[in-house]
Design a protein around this motif. Structure first.
Motif, PDB file in Angstrom:
ATOM      1  N   TYR A   1      28.809   5.311  -8.705  1.00  0.00           N
ATOM      2  CA  TYR A   1      27.352   5.314  -8.852  1.00  0.00           C
ATOM      3  C   TYR A   1      26.745   6.327  -7.894  1.00  0.00           C
ATOM      4  CZ  TYR A   1      26.758   2.762  -4.451  1.00  0.00           C
ATOM      5  OH  TYR A   1      26.768   2.404  -3.133  1.00  0.00           O
ATOM      6  N   ILE A   2      25.523   6.671  -8.201  1.00  0.00           N
ATOM      7  CA  ILE A   2      24.711   7.508  -7.322  1.00  0.00           C
ATOM      8  C   ILE A   2      23.337   6.850  -7.237  1.00  0.00           C
ATOM      9  CG2 ILE A   2      24.052   9.014  -9.248  1.00  0.00           C
ATOM     10  CD1 ILE A   2      23.844  11.311  -7.246  1.00  0.00           C
ATOM     11  N   GLN A   3      22.795   6.706  -6.016  1.00  0.00           N
ATOM     12  CA  GLN A   3      21.479   6.098  -5.833  1.00  0.00           C
ATOM     13  C   GLN A   3      20.646   6.979  -4.918  1.00  0.00           C
ATOM     14  OE1 GLN A   3      20.370   2.240  -3.585  1.00  0.00           O
ATOM     15  NE2 GLN A   3      20.426   1.616  -5.744  1.00  0.00           N
ATOM     16  N   LEU A   4      19.448   7.292  -5.377  1.00  0.00           N
ATOM     17  CA  LEU A   4      18.538   8.157  -4.649  1.00  0.00           C
ATOM     18  C   LEU A   4      17.304   7.364  -4.248  1.00  0.00           C
ATOM     19  CD1 LEU A   4      18.626  11.154  -7.160  1.00  0.00           C
ATOM     20  CD2 LEU A   4      20.238  10.650  -5.338  1.00  0.00           C
ATOM     21  N   LEU A   5      16.804   7.612  -3.054  1.00  0.00           N
ATOM     22  CA  LEU A   5      15.577   6.976  -2.584  1.00  0.00           C
ATOM     23  C   LEU A   5      14.445   7.986  -2.588  1.00  0.00           C
ATOM     24  CD1 LEU A   5      16.870   4.881   0.432  1.00  0.00           C
ATOM     25  CD2 LEU A   5      16.010   4.005  -1.741  1.00  0.00           C
ATOM     26  N   VAL A   6      13.316   7.614  -3.180  1.00  0.00           N
ATOM     27  CA  VAL A   6      12.167   8.515  -3.270  1.00  0.00           C
ATOM     28  C   VAL A   6      10.900   7.742  -2.950  1.00  0.00           C
ATOM     29  CG1 VAL A   6      13.213  10.081  -4.945  1.00  0.00           C
ATOM     30  CG2 VAL A   6      11.972   8.078  -5.741  1.00  0.00           C
ATOM     31  N   GLU A   7       9.904   8.440  -2.418  1.00  0.00           N
ATOM     32  CA  GLU A   7       8.633   7.798  -2.093  1.00  0.00           C
ATOM     33  C   GLU A   7       7.746   7.639  -3.323  1.00  0.00           C
ATOM     34  OE1 GLU A   7       7.669   6.361   0.586  1.00  0.00           O
ATOM     35  OE2 GLU A   7       9.401   6.884   1.802  1.00  0.00           O
TER      36      GLU A   7
ATOM     37  N   GLU B   1      14.895  -2.806  -1.673  1.00  0.00           N
ATOM     38  CA  GLU B   1      14.737  -3.990  -0.836  1.00  0.00           C
ATOM     39  C   GLU B   1      14.908  -3.663   0.642  1.00  0.00           C
ATOM     40  OE1 GLU B   1      17.457  -6.937  -2.130  1.00  0.00           O
ATOM     41  OE2 GLU B   1      16.560  -7.168  -4.122  1.00  0.00           O
ATOM     42  N   LYS B   2      15.479  -2.505   0.935  1.00  0.00           N
ATOM     43  CA  LYS B   2      15.806  -2.154   2.314  1.00  0.00           C
ATOM     44  C   LYS B   2      14.837  -1.162   2.922  1.00  0.00           C
ATOM     45  CE  LYS B   2      19.805  -0.781   5.112  1.00  0.00           C
ATOM     46  NZ  LYS B   2      21.231  -0.349   5.074  1.00  0.00           N
ATOM     47  N   TYR B   3      14.279  -0.264   2.073  1.00  0.00           N
ATOM     48  CA  TYR B   3      13.435   0.798   2.587  1.00  0.00           C
ATOM     49  C   TYR B   3      12.080   0.790   1.899  1.00  0.00           C
ATOM     50  CZ  TYR B   3      17.872   2.542   4.373  1.00  0.00           C
ATOM     51  OH  TYR B   3      19.075   2.658   5.001  1.00  0.00           O
ATOM     52  N   ARG B   4      11.109   1.412   2.529  1.00  0.00           N
ATOM     53  CA  ARG B   4       9.782   1.550   1.938  1.00  0.00           C
ATOM     54  C   ARG B   4       9.789   2.732   0.966  1.00  0.00           C
ATOM     55  NH1 ARG B   4       5.295   0.384   6.665  1.00  0.00           N
ATOM     56  NH2 ARG B   4       5.940  -1.782   7.072  1.00  0.00           N
TER      57      ARG B   4
ATOM     58  N   SER C   1       0.812  -1.217   0.000  1.00  0.00           N
ATOM     59  CA  SER C   1       0.000   0.000   0.000  1.00  0.00           C
ATOM     60  C   SER C   1       0.841   1.260   0.000  1.00  0.00           C
ATOM     61  CB  SER C   1      -0.927   0.002   1.218  1.00  0.00           C
ATOM     62  OG  SER C   1      -0.153  -0.075   2.411  1.00  0.00           O
ATOM     63  N   TYR C   2       2.070   1.181   0.535  1.00  0.00           N
ATOM     64  CA  TYR C   2       2.902   2.379   0.605  1.00  0.00           C
ATOM     65  C   TYR C   2       3.643   2.639  -0.694  1.00  0.00           C
ATOM     66  CZ  TYR C   2       6.502  -1.126   1.572  1.00  0.00           C
ATOM     67  OH  TYR C   2       7.332  -2.210   1.503  1.00  0.00           O
ATOM     68  N   GLN C   3       3.607   1.698  -1.628  1.00  0.00           N
ATOM     69  CA  GLN C   3       4.325   1.873  -2.881  1.00  0.00           C
ATOM     70  C   GLN C   3       3.534   2.736  -3.852  1.00  0.00           C
ATOM     71  OE1 GLN C   3       5.550  -2.600  -3.221  1.00  0.00           O
ATOM     72  NE2 GLN C   3       6.633  -1.422  -4.766  1.00  0.00           N
ATOM     73  N   ASN C   4       4.262   3.362  -4.749  1.00  0.00           N
ATOM     74  CA  ASN C   4       3.639   4.130  -5.811  1.00  0.00           C
ATOM     75  C   ASN C   4       3.336   3.203  -6.974  1.00  0.00           C
ATOM     76  OD1 ASN C   4       2.797   5.977  -7.672  1.00  0.00           O
ATOM     77  ND2 ASN C   4       4.843   6.784  -8.093  1.00  0.00           N
ATOM     78  N   SER C   5       2.089   3.006  -7.272  1.00  0.00           N
ATOM     79  CA  SER C   5       1.700   2.054  -8.306  1.00  0.00           C
ATOM     80  C   SER C   5       2.037   2.522  -9.703  1.00  0.00           C
ATOM     81  CB  SER C   5       0.192   1.779  -8.214  1.00  0.00           C
ATOM     82  OG  SER C   5      -0.533   2.994  -8.420  1.00  0.00           O
ATOM     83  N   LEU C   6       2.388   3.804  -9.875  1.00  0.00           N
ATOM     84  CA  LEU C   6       2.660   4.342 -11.207  1.00  0.00           C
ATOM     85  C   LEU C   6       4.146   4.508 -11.487  1.00  0.00           C
ATOM     86  CD1 LEU C   6      -0.083   7.118 -11.349  1.00  0.00           C
ATOM     87  CD2 LEU C   6      -0.192   4.799 -12.271  1.00  0.00           C
ATOM     88  N   SER C   7       4.988   3.867 -10.680  1.00  0.00           N
ATOM     89  CA  SER C   7       6.422   4.092 -10.835  1.00  0.00           C
ATOM     90  C   SER C   7       6.959   3.585 -12.168  1.00  0.00           C
ATOM     91  CB  SER C   7       7.199   3.419  -9.698  1.00  0.00           C
ATOM     92  OG  SER C   7       6.982   2.019  -9.711  1.00  0.00           O
ATOM     93  N   ASN C   8       6.219   2.756 -12.854  1.00  0.00           N
ATOM     94  CA  ASN C   8       6.703   2.262 -14.143  1.00  0.00           C
ATOM     95  C   ASN C   8       6.640   3.311 -15.233  1.00  0.00           C
ATOM     96  OD1 ASN C   8       3.934   2.316 -14.274  1.00  0.00           O
ATOM     97  ND2 ASN C   8       3.738   0.412 -15.443  1.00  0.00           N
ATOM     98  N   THR C   9       6.092   4.476 -14.943  1.00  0.00           N
ATOM     99  CA  THR C   9       6.038   5.540 -15.946  1.00  0.00           C
ATOM    100  C   THR C   9       7.211   6.508 -15.808  1.00  0.00           C
ATOM    101  OG1 THR C   9       4.687   6.985 -14.548  1.00  0.00           O
ATOM    102  CG2 THR C   9       3.519   5.444 -15.985  1.00  0.00           C
ATOM    103  N   PHE C  10       8.166   6.162 -14.973  1.00  0.00           N
ATOM    104  CA  PHE C  10       9.336   7.021 -14.761  1.00  0.00           C
ATOM    105  C   PHE C  10      10.053   7.288 -16.083  1.00  0.00           C
ATOM    106  CE2 PHE C  10      14.025   6.769 -13.971  1.00  0.00           C
ATOM    107  CZ  PHE C  10      14.159   8.061 -13.496  1.00  0.00           C
ATOM    108  N   VAL C  11      10.371   8.580 -16.324  1.00  0.00           N
ATOM    109  CA  VAL C  11      11.040   8.988 -17.554  1.00  0.00           C
ATOM    110  C   VAL C  11      12.489   9.310 -17.214  1.00  0.00           C
ATOM    111  CG1 VAL C  11      11.046  10.590 -19.495  1.00  0.00           C
ATOM    112  CG2 VAL C  11       8.879   9.909 -18.437  1.00  0.00           C
TER     113      VAL C  11
END
Length: 302
Positions: A91-97, A251-254, A4-14
């Motif tokens: 590398y650079i890795q960013l975490l976003v909700e 895999e580590k964070y929501r 429920s906390y995931q963004n269901s539209l993340s596959n549209t990322f450009v």
């Protein structure tokens, strides 16, 4: 499985928008890897660490006297090969909700993400600083005494200008100085009154001023034991490739992640008639280049 906390539209990322944003944020932070100090002429197709780019230099032809009846004698062009190895993979890795929401809001401008971009730029710049310093020709140490620092440092830059003039290094030169050198150098009237100093935007890529044919830059990412480096961008090359952003579920964070890999390499570029060509048509890279000079400042102890 989705949560429920995931963004269901993340596959549209450009990803292209993030790529452009990263490049826009990264380039102004570079000094040693900027286009003032290095060229990007040999980037080619870079996809991973371990790739190799060939640099072919054409030797200068001999100028002949045209007279009759001898006419002209044709010369065969000769090239000297150099290899630029892509040795670095960062590398650079960013975490976003919610990827789309922060993308629209310009997440690359957030304080955390800006610091990550700064770290990426610092890694590339420090790498290129080491490459350039290792291949630069050492000049005599600059002696600074209490009260004469601005003039002594200004005179040192003019000495570097003369040495580059003697080697027929073309216009469009740079000089990179440490923050301590900059602190005293800008007290000299020639620097303080330089047309570029104080203008809007001159702090991009660490630019301080333009003086005596040099673009003067400053950075804290100075090579160990070096305070001043002067040269021309044709004598050092930086090949860089961002692999492109990808996204997925952490895999580590929501949260979702966005990351990109940065592959790059750097090299001192040798030129025929300035550098030693070996019998196998490669350059003797054990010798420093005449197109880049470096100096250390002897500061007063008290």
């Amino acid at each position: 499985m989705s949560y429920s906390y995931q963004n269901s539209l993340s596959n549209t990322f450009v990803s292209e928008e993030w790529n452009n944003a990263l490049i826009t944020q990264l380039d102004p932070l570079l000094v040693w890897a900027s286009r003032f100090v290095t060229n990007r002429s040999y980037e080619g197709n870079i996809s991973k660490r371990g790739d190799t780019v060939h640099i072919n230099s054409l030797t200068r032809p001999t100028v002949g006297d045209y007279k009759l009846p001898e006419g002209m004698t044709a010369q065969r062009p000769e090239t000297v090969d150099q290899l630029l190895h892509i040795t670095e993979a960062k590398y650079i890795q960013l975490l976003v909700e919610q990827i789309e929401r922060v993308q629209v809001a310009g997440a690359m401008n957030s304080p955390i993400n800006q610091e990550m971009v700064r770290a990426l730029a610092r890694e590339a710049d420090s790498f290129m600083a080491r490459v350039i310093a290792a291949g630069a020709t050492p000049m005599p140490n600059v002696k600074v005494m209490a009260g004469n620092a601005p003039q002594a440092l200004y005179s040192a830059i003019l000495d570097l200008m003369l040495a580059l003039d003697t080697n027929d290094i073309p216009e469009g030169r740079y000089v990179v100085v440490s923050p301590r050198v900059k602190r005293y150098l800008i007290e000299h009237p020639a620097i303080a009154n330089a047309g570029a100093y104080g203008e809007a935007g001159v702090t991009a890529n660490g630019v301080v001023a333009r003086l005596a044919g040099f673009t003067v830059l400053s950075t804290t990412a100075m090579p160990t034991g070096t305070d001043i480096v002067a040269g021309h961008s044709r004598f050092a090359t930086f090949a860089s490739q961002l692999s492109g952003f990808r996204s997925g579920q952490s895999e580590k964070y929501r949260a979702d992640y966005i990351d990109a890999a940065h592959f790059y390499g750097g090299k001192i570029v040798r030129l025929p008639n300035l550098d030693t060509v070996k019998p196998d048509h490669t350059f003797d890279e054990s010798k420093p280049t005449k197109g880049i000079l470096k100096a250390t400042v002897d500061w007063p102890t008290s």
